[in-house]
Design a protein around this motif. Structure first.
Motif, short mmCIF file in Angstrom:
data_model
loop_
_atom_site.label_atom_id
_atom_site.label_comp_id
_atom_site.label_asym_id
_atom_site.label_seq_id
_atom_site.Cartn_x
_atom_site.Cartn_y
_atom_site.Cartn_z
N VAL A 434 -13.06 2.84 19.70
CA VAL A 434 -13.24 3.62 20.92
C VAL A 434 -13.52 2.66 22.06
O VAL A 434 -14.43 1.82 21.97
N ILE A 435 -12.74 2.77 23.14
CA ILE A 435 -12.91 1.91 24.31
C ILE A 435 -13.54 2.75 25.41
O ILE A 435 -13.04 3.82 25.77
N VAL A 436 -14.66 2.24 25.94
CA VAL A 436 -15.48 3.00 26.89
C VAL A 436 -15.55 2.25 28.21
O VAL A 436 -15.84 1.05 28.25
N THR A 437 -15.31 2.96 29.31
CA THR A 437 -15.36 2.37 30.65
C THR A 437 -15.92 3.39 31.65
O THR A 437 -15.97 4.60 31.38
N SER A 438 -16.30 2.88 32.82
CA SER A 438 -16.68 3.73 33.95
C SER A 438 -16.52 2.92 35.23
O SER A 438 -16.99 1.78 35.30
N PRO A 439 -15.90 3.51 36.25
CA PRO A 439 -15.79 2.79 37.52
C PRO A 439 -17.14 2.53 38.18
O PRO A 439 -17.27 1.65 39.03
N GLU A 440 -18.16 3.28 37.77
CA GLU A 440 -19.50 3.08 38.33
C GLU A 440 -20.23 1.90 37.70
O GLU A 440 -21.25 1.45 38.23
N ILE A 441 -19.75 1.42 36.54
CA ILE A 441 -20.44 0.37 35.80
C ILE A 441 -19.49 -0.81 35.62
O ILE A 441 -18.78 -0.92 34.60
N PRO A 442 -19.44 -1.75 36.58
CA PRO A 442 -18.51 -2.88 36.46
C PRO A 442 -18.92 -3.92 35.41
O PRO A 442 -18.07 -4.65 34.90
N ASN A 443 -20.23 -3.96 35.10
CA ASN A 443 -20.72 -4.94 34.12
C ASN A 443 -21.50 -4.22 33.01
O ASN A 443 -22.73 -4.26 32.97
N PRO A 444 -20.79 -3.55 32.10
CA PRO A 444 -21.48 -2.73 31.08
C PRO A 444 -22.19 -3.58 30.04
O PRO A 444 -21.75 -4.67 29.69
N VAL A 445 -23.30 -3.02 29.52
CA VAL A 445 -24.05 -3.70 28.47
C VAL A 445 -24.38 -2.79 27.29
O VAL A 445 -24.76 -3.29 26.22
N ALA A 446 -24.26 -1.47 27.46
CA ALA A 446 -24.67 -0.56 26.38
C ALA A 446 -23.92 0.77 26.47
O ALA A 446 -23.49 1.18 27.55
N VAL A 447 -23.81 1.43 25.32
CA VAL A 447 -23.12 2.72 25.22
C VAL A 447 -23.98 3.67 24.40
O VAL A 447 -24.65 3.26 23.45
N ARG A 448 -23.92 4.94 24.75
CA ARG A 448 -24.50 6.00 23.93
C ARG A 448 -23.44 7.08 23.72
O ARG A 448 -22.64 7.35 24.62
N TYR A 449 -23.50 7.69 22.52
CA TYR A 449 -22.58 8.80 22.21
C TYR A 449 -23.38 10.03 21.81
O TYR A 449 -24.24 9.95 20.92
N ALA A 450 -23.10 11.14 22.48
CA ALA A 450 -23.70 12.44 22.15
C ALA A 450 -25.21 12.33 22.01
O ALA A 450 -25.82 12.99 21.17
N PHE A 451 -25.81 11.50 22.87
CA PHE A 451 -27.23 11.21 22.74
C PHE A 451 -28.04 12.20 23.57
O PHE A 451 -28.76 11.85 24.50
N LYS A 452 -27.92 13.48 23.18
CA LYS A 452 -28.61 14.56 23.86
C LYS A 452 -29.29 15.45 22.81
O LYS A 452 -28.95 15.40 21.63
N ASP A 453 -30.21 16.24 23.29
CA ASP A 453 -30.96 17.13 22.41
C ASP A 453 -30.01 18.10 21.72
O ASP A 453 -29.90 18.12 20.49
N PHE A 454 -29.32 18.91 22.51
CA PHE A 454 -28.28 19.76 21.94
C PHE A 454 -26.92 19.32 22.45
O PHE A 454 -26.73 19.12 23.66
N VAL A 455 -26.00 19.16 21.52
CA VAL A 455 -24.64 18.74 21.83
C VAL A 455 -23.77 19.15 20.66
O VAL A 455 -24.27 19.31 19.54
N VAL A 456 -22.50 19.33 20.91
CA VAL A 456 -21.56 19.62 19.82
C VAL A 456 -20.69 18.40 19.62
O VAL A 456 -19.99 17.96 20.55
#
Length: 475
Positions: A434-456
């Motif tokens: 899985v390749i993860v990007t965001s235009p708001e984060i030009p220098n990424p250091v960490a990723v989270r997936y579905a890291f919420k209390d309730f999520v499907v």
């Protein structure tokens, strides 16, 4: 003459009382309809008059075993069990025989935890089990035996639990039995075609420390252990009390392995649970004296813990507890975790779909304990990350044929830069990564997936097993 008759009557009553105490007694789980673990030396124990010789005969091989009750009246021995089969009988005598009938030899599984393990096939009031009526209607199977240890809170370790009985699985008996355990056992029995025993030791609303003993909890001084002379009323949230009243009497009974569904009541103490949970598993394995038997557990399902009025956002986020369970896989040998990311219900802590979670537990057992091959058993697990400019590539284990979102756009990934502030990310599947990007984060250091209390959950391997929520950081 009257005095002599009176003394004679007292002596007679005394002898009757002594004989009543002397008669061999067994814990309630050694009884008609039970199942013993196949091809092992299965422990059997009980009580009799101190010094009494106890003889045991097993019908499957006509073998005789002899032991003696110690100074406290306790005795214990082990009997060699054959390959799966039956029915058989066991005769136990201290001069007066007790015969246990309709005994099967097969696979024995301990099933424990809190309310999601305790939740019966008929469901809780106003909380159903999906498909339960059809499952109950079709449940008759004398090769599945059910035993429930009754709820009990005790200040000190007990030698025996409250009275219960082995039940043969059918529509009348399975309705009140653990749905998670039953669906698991049904799948194992149908696949292996041997007798299966399910022993349910669970109590809703209980933290893991309630299932632990005082010695194991010394490493956690922040957890209060009720003193032996404490007169305060106890409940199932107190440390040690379920170990004392429900688990301790059973430890030593020969089993193949254990399944576990618990964690909701430790939700606000995820960092502690990361160490506490492996300590619990180590304790019951050591005290059972059966090595590192298989231990498979359900990761708690997503749920809106704000329903309980929790105001601390971090503490209420069950993703932290799920992450502790995910990390425990690496510290608990011979273990496996059934991921339930797609089964949670936002306003019900007891997901109705127990069959799917149980199927995932059964996949783990059938593949890892029984050696069946040709199917997937493990959920994909986050393995590593690499930073490539403004993107992060995530690698996963247990996805030999790759990953899928079943045609949907991945929406639950977040990415952060050096400031540790997470932003929604674009995520795409590419060659099993899985390749993860965001235009708001030009220098990424960490990723989270579905890291919420309730999520499907939305990410799976191509075999349909979901990825756990995870984080690459430890912030």
């Amino acid at each position: 003459m009257k005095i002599s008759l009176h003394l004679y009557s007292l002596l007679l009553l005394l002898l009757v009382s002594i004989n009543g105490i002397a008669k061999v007694k067994l814990p309630y789980f050694f009884a008609d309809n039970m199942v013993l673990q196949q091809q092992t030396n299965a422990a059997i124990w009980g009580w009799a008059k101190p010094g009494t010789s106890i003889s045991i005969q097993t019908s499957w091989n006509k073998a005789k075993y002899t032991t003696s009750a110690d100074a406290q009246g306790k005795w214990k021995t082990a009997v060699a069990t054959p390959a799966a089969g039956g029915p058989y009988s066991i005769s136990i005598s201290d001069g007066e025989a007790i015969t246990l009938q309709n005994i099967l030899i097969g696979e024995v599984w301990l099933c424990s935890g809190q309310s999601n393990m305790e939740m019966p096939m008929k469901g809780f009031r106003d909380q159903p089990i999906l498909g339960s009526n059809d499952a109950i209607f079709n449940s008759a199977n004398d090769q599945i035996r059910l035993y429930t240890v009754p709820r009990a809170v005790q200040r000190l370790p007990q030698d025996t639990s409250k009275q219960s009985a082995w039940k043969i699985c059918n529509a009348e008996t399975v309705g009140g039995f653990s749905a998670t355990a039953y669906f698991f056992g049904k799948m194992v029995q149908e696949k292996l075609k041997v007798p299966v025993a399910l022993i349910n030791i669970s109590y809703g609303g209980s933290p893991v420390e309630a299932f632990m003993d005082a010695a194991s909890l010394k490493a956690f001084p922040e957890i209060a252990v009720p003193a032996a002379n404490d007169t305060n009323k106890l409940n199932n949230r107190n440390a040690t009390v379920l170990y004392n009243g429900m688990l301790h009497p059973f430890l030593g009974f020969s089993i193949r392995g254990a399944i576990w569904y618990q964690g909701e009541s430790n939700n606000e103490r995820a960092a502690q649970y990361e160490k506490l949970f492996p300590a619990f598993v180590q304790q019951i394995r050591a005290q059972s004296k059966q090595g590192d038997f298989p231990f498979y557990y359900c990761q708690i399902a997503p749920y809106n813990y704000f329903n309980f009025g929790i105001v601390n956002t971090t503490a209420a986020n069950s993703a932290y507890l799920r992450d502790a369970q995910r990390k425990a896989l690496k510290t608990i040998p011979n273990s496996g975790m059934a991921v339930l990311m797609d089964l949670g219900e936002e306003f019900n802590i007891h997901p109705a779909d127990k069959a799917t979670g149980s199927k995932r537990l059964a996949y783990l057992a059938l593949a890892n304990t029984y050696g069946l091959k040709g199917f997937a058993a493990e959920s994909p697990a986050y393995e590593s990350m690499s930073i490539n400019g403004n993107s992060i590539t995530l690698k996963f284990s247990h996805a030999p044929n790759g990953l899928t979102a079943y045609g949907k756009k991945l929406m639950q990934f977040e990415i952060a830069g050096p400031n540790k502030v997470f932003r929604p990310a674009t995520a795409v599947i590419n060659a099993g990564n899985v390749i993860v990007t965001s235009p708001e984060i030009p220098n990424p250091v960490a990723v989270r997936y579905a890291f919420k209390d309730f999520v499907v959950g939305e990410l799976y391997n191509t075999e349909g097993l979901p990825v756990s929520s995870f984080r690459t950081d430890d912030w």
